[in-house]
Design a protein around this motif. Structure first.
Motif, PDB file in Angstrom:
ATOM      1  N   PHE A  67       0.846  -1.198   0.000  1.00  0.00           N
ATOM      2  CA  PHE A  67       0.000   0.000   0.000  1.00  0.00           C
ATOM      3  C   PHE A  67       0.884   1.252   0.000  1.00  0.00           C
ATOM      4  CE2 PHE A  67      -2.525  -3.351   1.797  1.00  0.00           C
ATOM      5  CZ  PHE A  67      -3.834  -3.098   1.407  1.00  0.00           C
ATOM      6  N   HIS A  68       0.484   2.245  -0.792  1.00  0.00           N
ATOM      7  CA  HIS A  68       1.137   3.555  -0.791  1.00  0.00           C
ATOM      8  C   HIS A  68       0.057   4.635  -0.686  1.00  0.00           C
ATOM      9  CE1 HIS A  68       4.637   1.397  -2.515  1.00  0.00           C
ATOM     10  NE2 HIS A  68       5.342   2.369  -1.936  1.00  0.00           N
ATOM     11  N   LEU A  69       0.382   5.711   0.024  1.00  0.00           N
ATOM     12  CA  LEU A  69      -0.489   6.880   0.058  1.00  0.00           C
ATOM     13  C   LEU A  69      -0.215   7.682  -1.214  1.00  0.00           C
ATOM     14  CD1 LEU A  69      -2.556   8.679   1.407  1.00  0.00           C
ATOM     15  CD2 LEU A  69      -0.701   9.706   2.758  1.00  0.00           C
ATOM     16  N   GLN A  70      -1.111   7.547  -2.177  1.00  0.00           N
ATOM     17  CA  GLN A  70      -0.895   8.150  -3.492  1.00  0.00           C
ATOM     18  C   GLN A  70      -1.092   9.661  -3.468  1.00  0.00           C
ATOM     19  OE1 GLN A  70      -3.369   6.366  -6.466  1.00  0.00           O
ATOM     20  NE2 GLN A  70      -2.215   7.185  -8.176  1.00  0.00           N
ATOM     21  N   SER A  71      -2.152  10.121  -2.836  1.00  0.00           N
ATOM     22  CA  SER A  71      -2.401  11.566  -2.765  1.00  0.00           C
ATOM     23  C   SER A  71      -3.382  11.847  -1.636  1.00  0.00           C
ATOM     24  CB  SER A  71      -2.959  12.103  -4.091  1.00  0.00           C
ATOM     25  OG  SER A  71      -4.248  11.560  -4.346  1.00  0.00           O
ATOM     26  N   LEU A  72      -3.361  13.093  -1.171  1.00  0.00           N
ATOM     27  CA  LEU A  72      -4.283  13.551  -0.123  1.00  0.00           C
ATOM     28  C   LEU A  72      -4.614  15.007  -0.379  1.00  0.00           C
ATOM     29  CD1 LEU A  72      -5.767  13.390   2.608  1.00  0.00           C
ATOM     30  CD2 LEU A  72      -3.593  13.920   3.718  1.00  0.00           C
TER      31      LEU A  72
END
Length: 244
Positions: free
Chosen positions: A86-91
Motif C-alpha cells: 500500500f502507498h499513500l498516493q495523494s491527499l
C-alpha cells in the motif's frame, strides 16, 4: 467252693477311639482362590478399547499436522505468496474551516484520499473484504471515516482506491482549533490514514484463508505530500482466519 465275684468292666478313657470302628469322613475346608496382585488382575476390555481409541486419535492428529505442514510448504515454495503493498498516493483537503463561536470552536472539513494497492504476486490473485478507513489530523482530531466495499485484484495488478471523508460542526478544543488552522495554512498539518481490512489469496477460483490486516498511511505533512512523495504504508497482521 464259693464263687468269686465278677470284676467290673474297664472304663474307656476320655478320647479313646476303637481302632476297629469305621472312620468318619473328614470334612475339608473349601479352597480359597489365590489373591493376585493388582498388576496381574485381568483388565476390563473397555479400558483397553479407550486406550486404543486415544492412541489412534493421537496418531491421526500427528499425521494430519504433518500433511498440513507439507502441503503448506509446497504451496509456499510454488506460489511464493506475498502480502499486498500500500502507498499513500495523494491527499487533498478541499474544505477546512475552523470557526470560533460563543459556545466553542467547531471544525468543518472534507478530505479526498487515494491509496495505491499493488498485488506483488505473479501466480496468485488477491481478494479484499470490506475496509474501514479512518482519517485523523495529528493523530487525535477526527477528519471523518469511510467504509469501502470488497474487491478482487488480479495477478501483478495495481489498483487505486478513492476515499472521501467529511466532518461537520465537530466541536474541538480552542487550542487545538488554533493549531489546526495554523497548520492547514502553513501546510505543516500532519494527516494519518488508518484502515482495517481482510486480505486472502485465490487459487484457481478458490479462496485460501484470509488474514485481518491493519494498514497505516500518513504521518507526513501536507507540504511533503504536495511535493509528489508517495509514502509507503505499514501493515500489521492482526489475525488469521478462514473465510466462510
Amino acid at each position: 467252693m464259693a464263687e468269686q465275684p465278677l470284676k467290673p468292666p474297664l472304663q474307656k478313657p476320655p478320647g479313646y477311639r476303637d481302632p476297629a470302628a469305621p472312620g468318619k469322613p473328614v470334612v475339608r475346608p473349601p479352597q480359597r482362590k489365590p489373591v493376585l496382585p493388582a498388576s496381574f488382575q485381568p483388565r476390563k476390555k473397555r479400558r483397553n478399547w479407550c486406550r486404543t481409541c486415544c492412541c489412534f486419535l493421537v496418531v491421526f492428529f500427528i499425521l494430519l499436522s504433518l500433511a498440513v505442514a507439507i502441503a503448506g510448504g509446497i504451496f509456499y515454495l510454488w506460489f511464493e505468496p506475498k502480502l499486498p503493498v500500500f502507498h499513500l498516493q495523494s491527499l487533498r483537503i478541499p474544505r477546512f474551516n475552523v470557526t470560533v463561536k460563543p459556545d466553542g470552536t467547531y471544525l468543518d472539513a472534507g478530505t479526498v484520499v487515494r491509496i495505491e494497492v499493488k498485488n506483488p504476486n505473479g501466480k496468485l490473485e488477491l481478494y479484499y473484504g470490506g475496509t474501514h478507513v479512518d482519517v485523523t489530523a495529528w493523530g487525535d482530531t477526527e477528519l471523518g471515516t469511510k467504509d469501502v466495499g470488497g474487491f478482487t485484484q488480479g495477478k501483478g495488478n495495481t489498483t487505486s482506491l478513492k476515499v472521501e471523508t467529511t466532518v461537520k460542526n465537530q466541536l474541538v478544543d480552542d487550542g487545538i482549533g488554533r493549531r489546526l488552522k495554523n497548520g492547514y495554512k502553513s501546510k505543516e498539518l500532519v494527516v494519518n490514514i488508518e484502515g482495517k481490512t481482510h486480505v486472502g489469496y485465490i487459487v484457481q477460483g478458490v479462496k485460501i484463508g484470509t488474514a485481518e490486516v491493519g494498514v497505516f498511511c500518513g504521518g507526513v505533512s501536507l507540504k511533503k505530500l504536495d511535493s509528489g512523495d508517495m509514502p509507503k504504508c505499514s501493515l500489521d497482521l492482526l489475525q488469521w482466519y478462514h473465510p466462510h
